[in-house]
Design a protein around this motif. Structure first.
Motif, short mmCIF file in Angstrom:
data_model
loop_
_atom_site.label_atom_id
_atom_site.label_comp_id
_atom_site.label_asym_id
_atom_site.label_seq_id
_atom_site.Cartn_x
_atom_site.Cartn_y
_atom_site.Cartn_z
N ALA A 79 71.84 -13.40 -15.94
CA ALA A 79 71.79 -14.87 -15.89
C ALA A 79 70.47 -15.38 -16.44
O ALA A 79 70.43 -16.41 -17.14
N ALA A 80 69.39 -14.68 -16.14
CA ALA A 80 68.07 -15.13 -16.59
C ALA A 80 67.93 -14.99 -18.10
O ALA A 80 67.37 -15.88 -18.77
N ARG A 81 68.48 -13.92 -18.65
CA ARG A 81 68.30 -13.67 -20.09
C ARG A 81 69.32 -14.42 -20.93
O ARG A 81 69.10 -14.65 -22.12
N ALA A 82 70.46 -14.78 -20.34
CA ALA A 82 71.52 -15.44 -21.12
C ALA A 82 71.07 -16.80 -21.64
O ALA A 82 71.50 -17.24 -22.72
N ALA A 83 70.20 -17.45 -20.89
CA ALA A 83 69.76 -18.80 -21.28
C ALA A 83 68.99 -18.79 -22.60
O ALA A 83 68.91 -19.82 -23.28
N GLY A 84 68.45 -17.65 -22.96
CA GLY A 84 67.65 -17.58 -24.18
C GLY A 84 68.44 -17.31 -25.44
O GLY A 84 67.87 -17.20 -26.53
#
Lengths: 267, 193
Positions: A79-84
């Protein structure tokens, strides 16, 4: 173009909910899948109405934020990395770029899966030089995600073997004795849960945990994909059921086989 | 066979990460490993075959497992890709599994001598020798060298031969050659495959 009837999304949702209860080992994966199903259904309807010229740009603008939000139901690092991840990843996925990392690939697949079922997938993936037909998707040229057997409704009749595209989810017929990876027509091995005795025709799933699932492996190219037999379980939804086959995939890995195409969850 | 692409290499990488207990996207694979450990998974080889019965020549998929030096037939089903039967099997074709696995199948030749009341188990060597002797005796006894008009015919009228439905072209050719060599004229083939 692959038309998905609205009832298909509901069927997939019901099936995923059933499987999540039945298979605790796949609960995390199916929870995220269920969240994505909502995104896919709504984005498919929107794409059908909008008819975007550039699917990558449209999906990045309208679907990607929803995918990122739905990914909150998945593992925290994802979830944290998907935003990038942005539009270039979606464009690369539609063009058949094989260098995408796991997170980029997940986001790109999740953001284009719904719209691709509602638009001309062939035109949307025109930049992909992969051949159409044979062991690749005849619509968009995508690789096969899984194999499934249609339900012929009779134990003495074997249904056709179909492949489902990893990109646009279209299905096409492929000979049952042919490896979906290399086209080899001999030396094919299937791995399945043990059953006692012999059988003629299609067996019932007979209550076994993975009775309708098996691994189709090729000793020629050392690759495999999961096969879902709708003759044994007509209620199965191949895309959802394949997510529960991880234990079979782990076994295939122990035997030295590599999955032809990881599913949207990277498994 | 195609070479491994970078896409597949990424898949291999994901699987390798999975071996550590967490997938490339962060899913916990521990529960799946637990399920895997209690599952009893077996492999089977899929081969194409042809039903041995009637002249239709239905195509079969046969699932076999090799244990040591023994090959075990596990399952048969109609081949969905065959233009002949399109995945179907008739009840008789379905029963062809019994040819290989039936407990009532006779595993060796049985012979009942003239005047005897019981069959007894005999060797294949004895059987083939007995068959050859009987064929030779019948052939010698019923060979007609000339017909009513005095033409040389050298035909055997005491033996008839019927070839099976699953005969291949080569088997049919061989059978015809052998029978013609004996002078057999009552020769019929059902082969359609």
């Amino acid at each position: 173009m692959t038309a998905v009837h609205p009832a298909d999304w509901a069927t997939a949702r019901r099936r995923a909910e059933t499987l999540r209860t039945r298979h605790p080992h796949a609960a995390d994966v199916l929870t995220l899948y269920l969240a994505l199903l909502d995104v896919w259904e709504e984005s498919a309807a929107a794409a059908r109405d909008t008819r975007p010229d550039s699917l990558a740009a449209w999906s990045a603008r309208h679907v990607l934020p929803r995918v990122v939000a739905a990914t909150a139901y998945g593992p925290e690092p994802l979830a944290a990395r998907a935003a990038g991840v942005g539009e270039p990843a979606l464009r690369a996925w539609l063009a058949g770029d094989e260098t995408l990392g796991p997170v980029e690939r997940y986001v790109a697949r999740a953001a284009t899966r719904g719209p691709l079922t509602a638009v001309d997938a062939g035109a949307a993936c025109a930049a992909d030089p992969a051949p159409r037909g044979g062991r690749r998707c005849p619509d968009c040229g995508g690789p096969p995600q899984l194999s499934y057997r249609t339900d012929a409704g009779d134990r003495l009749v074997s249904g056709r073997r179909m492949l489902q595209c990893a990109r646009c989810a279209a299905s096409w017929a492929c000979a049952a004795h042919t490896c979906a990876g290399c086209g080899e027509t001999s030396r094919r091995t299937v791995y399945a849960e043990h059953r006692e005795g012999t059988a003629v025709g299609r067996r019932d799933a007979d209550g076994s945990e993975f009775g309708h699932l098996r691994v189709e492996a090729c000793t020629g190219c050392s690759r495999y994909l999961v096969d879902v037999d709708l003759g044994r379980d007509p209620r199965a939804v191949p895309e959802a059921d394949e997510l529960t086959a991880l234990p079979l995939g782990l076994y295939a890995g122990e035997q030295g086989f590599t999955k032809l195409t990881p599913n949207v969850m990277g498994l | 066979m195609e070479d491994t692409t970078r896409r597949e290499f990424m898949g291999i990488g994901a699987a390798a990460t999975g071996a550590l207990g967490v997938s490339a996207l962060g899913f916990d694979l521990g529960p799946a490993h637990t399920v895997r450990q209690r599952l009893r998974i077996e492999g089977a080889t899929v081969s194409r075959s042809v039903c041995p019965y009637c002249a239709v020549g239905c195509s079969l998929l046969a699932y076999t497992r090799r244990t040591g030096r023994k090959t075990e037939l596990l399952q048969i089903e109609g081949d969905p890709d065959s233009p002949v039967n399109e995945g179907t099997l008739c009840p008789k074709g379905a029963s062809s599994l019994e040819l290989a696995v039936s407990r009532r199948r006779v595993p060796s030749p049985l012979y009942r001598a003239p005047g005897a009341t019981e069959f007894k188990r005999v060797s294949w060597e004895f059987t083939l020798d007995k068959l050859a002797r009987n064929i030779k005796a019948s052939r010698d006894r019923t060979l007609v060298t000339k017909d009513a008009d005095g033409n040389t015919v050298n035909r055997c009228e005491g033996i008839a031969f019927a070839g099976g439905a699953a005969f291949s072209s080569e088997e049919g050719y061989l059978a015809t050659k052998v029978m013609r060599g004996l002078g057999v004229v009552h020769l019929e083939q059902q082969a359609r495959v």
